[in-house]
Design a protein around this motif. Structure first.
Motif, short mmCIF file in Angstrom:
data_model
loop_
_atom_site.label_atom_id
_atom_site.label_comp_id
_atom_site.label_asym_id
_atom_site.label_seq_id
_atom_site.Cartn_x
_atom_site.Cartn_y
_atom_site.Cartn_z
N ALA A 245 -7.75 -3.97 1.71
CA ALA A 245 -8.21 -2.57 1.67
C ALA A 245 -7.54 -1.77 2.78
O ALA A 245 -7.27 -2.29 3.87
N VAL A 246 -7.28 -0.51 2.48
CA VAL A 246 -6.67 0.39 3.46
C VAL A 246 -7.48 1.68 3.49
O VAL A 246 -7.79 2.23 2.43
N PRO A 247 -7.87 2.17 4.67
CA PRO A 247 -8.65 3.40 4.71
C PRO A 247 -7.79 4.62 4.39
O PRO A 247 -6.65 4.73 4.84
N ARG A 248 -8.39 5.53 3.64
CA ARG A 248 -7.71 6.77 3.31
C ARG A 248 -7.76 7.70 4.52
O ARG A 248 -8.71 7.67 5.28
N TYR B 116 0.82 -1.20 0.00
CA TYR B 116 0.00 0.00 0.00
C TYR B 116 0.86 1.26 0.00
O TYR B 116 1.99 1.25 0.47
N GLU B 117 0.28 2.29 -0.56
CA GLU B 117 0.85 3.64 -0.45
C GLU B 117 -0.33 4.53 -0.09
O GLU B 117 -1.10 4.94 -0.96
N VAL B 118 -0.51 4.76 1.18
CA VAL B 118 -1.65 5.53 1.68
C VAL B 118 -1.14 6.48 2.74
O VAL B 118 -0.46 6.06 3.68
N THR B 119 -1.49 7.73 2.60
CA THR B 119 -1.06 8.76 3.55
C THR B 119 -1.69 8.51 4.91
O THR B 119 -2.85 8.14 5.01
N ASN B 120 -0.86 8.73 5.96
CA ASN B 120 -1.36 8.58 7.34
C ASN B 120 -2.01 7.23 7.56
O ASN B 120 -3.16 7.13 8.00
N PHE B 121 -1.26 6.18 7.28
CA PHE B 121 -1.76 4.81 7.41
C PHE B 121 -2.33 4.59 8.80
O PHE B 121 -1.74 4.99 9.82
N ILE C 41 -0.13 -10.85 8.69
CA ILE C 41 0.80 -10.01 9.43
C ILE C 41 1.08 -8.75 8.63
O ILE C 41 1.01 -8.74 7.41
N LEU C 42 1.34 -7.70 9.36
CA LEU C 42 1.58 -6.39 8.76
C LEU C 42 3.05 -6.00 8.93
O LEU C 42 3.62 -6.22 10.00
N ASP C 43 3.62 -5.42 7.90
CA ASP C 43 4.99 -4.91 7.98
C ASP C 43 4.95 -3.44 7.57
O ASP C 43 4.96 -3.12 6.38
N LYS C 44 4.90 -2.56 8.55
CA LYS C 44 4.76 -1.13 8.25
C LYS C 44 6.01 -0.56 7.59
O LYS C 44 5.93 0.40 6.83
N LYS C 45 7.15 -1.18 7.87
CA LYS C 45 8.40 -0.70 7.27
C LYS C 45 8.38 -0.95 5.76
O LYS C 45 8.80 -0.10 4.98
N GLU C 46 7.85 -2.12 5.40
CA GLU C 46 7.77 -2.48 3.97
C GLU C 46 6.46 -2.05 3.34
O GLU C 46 6.24 -2.29 2.15
#
Lengths: 112, 115
Positions: free
Chosen positions: A90-93, A25-30, A64-69
């Motif tokens: 899905a990722v919320p904007r 993902y590339e989402v601002t303010n994840f 699992i989530l990897d926020k660094k990647e």
């Protein structure tokens, strides 16, 4: 522009195999990332991930989530034909309207 | 059963007609959504209401008009139906003030076929 990319787009495996589905993902303010499973009807909620490195598990499914990647994986072990479905990420904007940015999904077919 | 429900499940109609789809949720959620899923299976947000206030209004033809009489209901009216409107329309809901504010729960979908 915010975006969610899933890979692979489709996958065919045999019963008993283990699969790994990817979501980047590339989402601002994840804030969070969600996984859904869609069989023939409506998407059904699987997991919500907010913290990096903490695995969520439900039976043979885990994620699992990897926020660094900026990514997440969904693992399914000992696949069954009933796991055949489209898996959506899905990722919320950022913002108050709770709009989800959806990936195109991974279509998984599990053959007997 | 606690759920998001939609009616009708199937809708077959002629071009040019006007039709409505209804959605109700008894989950106590305060936010509701309409999605369109075309044959390529991509989920596209159309509208969202929070406590009867429109908060998402994507680029959708103005033939589509949502209406939320209360926070448990969100209806979708479509005027002058076109062939390209054929799709599955999903209603969803979420709760903004809970710990899972981003999690949306979907209704069973309404398959619209325009002939």
């Amino acid at each position: 522009e915010d975006k969610v990319v899933q890979s692979p787009l489709s996958l065919v495996v045999h019963e008993g195999d283990t699969v790994t589905l990817n979501c980047s993902y590339e989402v601002t303010n994840f804030r969070s990332l969600l996984w859904y499973k869609q069989e023939k009807k409506a998407p059904t909620f699987l997991f919500m991930l907010t913290s990096s490195g903490i695995e969520k598990k439900s039976g043979r499914l885990s994620s699992i989530l990897d926020k660094k990647e900026l990514s997440s994986i969904l693992n399914i072990t000992a696949t069954q034909t009933g796991d055949s479905a489209i898996y959506l990420c899905a990722v919320p904007r950022a913002g108050n309207n709770r709009k989800l940015i959806w990936g195109l999904g991974t279509s998984l077919a599990v053959n007997p | 059963d606690t759920a998001v429900s939609q009616t009708p499940k199937y809708l077959v109609t002629q071009m040019g007609n006007d039709k409505s789809i209804k959605c109700e949720q008894n989950l106590g959620h305060d936010t509701m959504y309409w999605y369109k899923q075309d044959s390529k299976k991509f989920l596209k947000i159309m509208f969202s209401y929070n406590n009867k206030e429109l908060i998402i209004n994507e680029t959708v033809p103005n033939r589509f008009s949502p209406k939320s009489p209360d926070k448990a209901h969100l209806n979708l009216h479509i005027n002058s139906l076109e062939l390209g409107d054929s799709a599955v329309y999903f209603c969803a809901s979420s709760h903004r003030t809970s710990g899972r504010t981003d999690t949306q729960y979907f209704g069973p979908g309404t398959r619209l076929t325009v002939l």
